[in-house]
Design a protein around this motif. Structure first.
Motif, short mmCIF file in Angstrom:
data_model
loop_
_atom_site.label_atom_id
_atom_site.label_comp_id
_atom_site.label_asym_id
_atom_site.label_seq_id
_atom_site.Cartn_x
_atom_site.Cartn_y
_atom_site.Cartn_z
N SER A 77 11.97 69.52 71.27
CA SER A 77 11.43 70.74 70.67
C SER A 77 11.22 71.75 71.79
O SER A 77 10.16 71.78 72.41
CB SER A 77 10.11 70.47 69.93
N THR A 105 8.74 75.10 69.81
CA THR A 105 7.57 74.84 68.96
C THR A 105 6.58 73.91 69.64
O THR A 105 5.38 74.18 69.68
CB THR A 105 8.01 74.23 67.63
N ARG A 106 7.08 72.78 70.14
CA ARG A 106 6.24 71.83 70.88
C ARG A 106 6.95 71.51 72.20
O ARG A 106 7.51 70.43 72.36
CB ARG A 106 5.99 70.56 70.05
N ALA A 142 6.11 77.31 62.29
CA ALA A 142 6.34 77.10 63.72
C ALA A 142 7.80 76.74 63.99
O ALA A 142 8.40 77.23 64.95
CB ALA A 142 5.42 76.00 64.23
N THR A 143 8.36 75.88 63.16
CA THR A 143 9.76 75.51 63.35
C THR A 143 10.68 76.70 63.06
O THR A 143 11.68 76.92 63.75
CB THR A 143 10.13 74.33 62.44
N GLU A 144 10.35 77.47 62.03
CA GLU A 144 11.13 78.67 61.76
C GLU A 144 11.11 79.62 62.96
O GLU A 144 12.12 80.24 63.30
CB GLU A 144 10.58 79.38 60.52
N GLY A 145 9.94 79.71 63.61
CA GLY A 145 9.84 80.55 64.79
C GLY A 145 10.70 80.07 65.93
O GLY A 145 11.25 80.87 66.70
N GLN A 146 10.85 78.76 66.05
CA GLN A 146 11.70 78.19 67.10
C GLN A 146 13.16 78.59 66.89
O GLN A 146 13.85 78.99 67.84
CB GLN A 146 11.57 76.67 67.10
N TYR A 203 -0.30 68.21 67.17
CA TYR A 203 0.25 69.04 66.10
C TYR A 203 -0.55 70.29 65.80
O TYR A 203 -0.08 71.15 65.04
CB TYR A 203 0.35 68.21 64.81
#
Length: 324
Positions: free
Chosen positions: A46, A49-50, A113-117, A248
């Motif tokens: 990731s 996001t992470r 968050a994943t969409e932002g990545q 998370y």
């Protein structure tokens, strides 16, 4: 649990959350996992996001420092990469590891968050599944043939020959994450293995039956599971909460409603894993939700691993006889 293989997820994200960006301790953890008798070592992915150490770079170092364990990504976001570059990276890593690689992949969990990545990397989030499927098809062509041409909705190229070729004929096995009807059909159609994390063994059993019923080839049934061990179950629960909510930035109750998680004694952990083995799981990737990962790995190997390697009297092996 006859036939159950146990893997260890390297704490790449956990170390980054604590502000520790040294990579050498991760390599030592992987070597220790091999020494302790675990079957595989995995790394997550990731970049935005992470964020954490790059999975393929870490596993390349692990490959050079180990001899026996399978190496895997749990999981790699294939839709973020161009298939030519990713195929070359995976083929090179497969060569370094002398054919020990498993390419675990996923589309990315649908949340802001994943969409932002995806947005940060200039890739449309809604295209992620199509890109992932096309990447898998294109990479397998590149691993198996010379002068490959491919034209899809998201990727197109002509007359490409990959070097080096993978050590494994046809390329490393590709395992897919995911639950739900569409994801299970994708696993049955495209994957060599399945790496989900359903919170209940009954769900696992039902979904594994769906995969087996649709697949026309052998699929390895895996499981991604999070453990927090303590002889005091209440303390284990508090430790799990601290680790998961830090990881998370979300409540434990939400995360455990969608992921397989256990907090409690080593004996209880072994019994919990046995239920997934009975449901069909044959390769479990263990994430340890702790602060001290060195001590936790030793404890797991000493107090849980021998129990999960003990044959079960009533394991329904006949139901998973088609797994590799």
């Amino acid at each position: 649990m006859t036939g159950l293989r146990i893997g260890y997820l390297l704490p790449t994200r956990d170390r980054a959350v604590l502000g520790d960006h040294e990579v050498t301790p991760l390599i030592r953890q992987a070597q220790r996992a091999e020494q302790l008798g675990l079957d595989s070592v995995w790394a997550g992915d990731s970049p935005v996001t992470r964020p954490r150490a790059d999975a393929l770079t870490v596993l390349s170092a692990v490959a050079a420092g180990t001899e026996r364990v399978t190496l895997g990504t749990a999981v790699l976001l294939g839709a973020l990469r161009h298939p030519i570059l990713l195929a070359q990276q995976l083929a090179t890593l497969d060569r370094i590891s002398e054919g020990r690689l498993v390419a675990g992949m996923g589309g990315g969990f649908p949340n802001p968050a994943t969409e932002g990545q995806f947005a940060a990397l200039g890739i449309g989030f809604r295209s992620r599944i199509g890109r992932l499927e096309e990447a898998i098809v294109a990479m397998r062509l590149l691993w198996r043939e010379k002068a490959v041409s491919y034209e899809g909705k998201h990727f197109a190229f002509e007359d490409v020959t990959l070097a080096p070729s993978p050590a494994q004929a046809g390329g490393p096995p590709i395992w897919l994450a995911g639950s739900g009807e569409a994801a299970l059909r994708r696993v049955s159609r495209l994957a060599d293995g399945w790496l989900p994390y359903p919170p209940e063994p009954q769900t696992y059993e039902h979904e594994w039956a769906a995969v087996r019923g649709e697949a026309e080839h052998s699929v390895t049934p895996g499981l991604y599971a999070t453990l927090c061990l303590d002889d005091d179950p209440e303390r284990a629960r508090r430790r799990l909460r601290a680790s998961i909510e830090r990881y998370y930035n979300a409540p434990l109750e939400y995360i455990e409603s969608i992921q397989a998680m256990f907090a409690g004694t080593p004996d209880g952990a072994a019994a919990w894993l046995a239920r997934y083995a009975e449901a069909g799981a044959r390769h479990v990737v263990i994430r340890l939700a702790v602060d001290d990962h060195t001590a936790a790995l030793e404890e797991f190997a000493d107090r849980v691993l021998p129990l999960v390697r003990t044959p079960l009297a009533r394991t329904p092996l006949a139901r998973t006889g088609d797994c590799s």
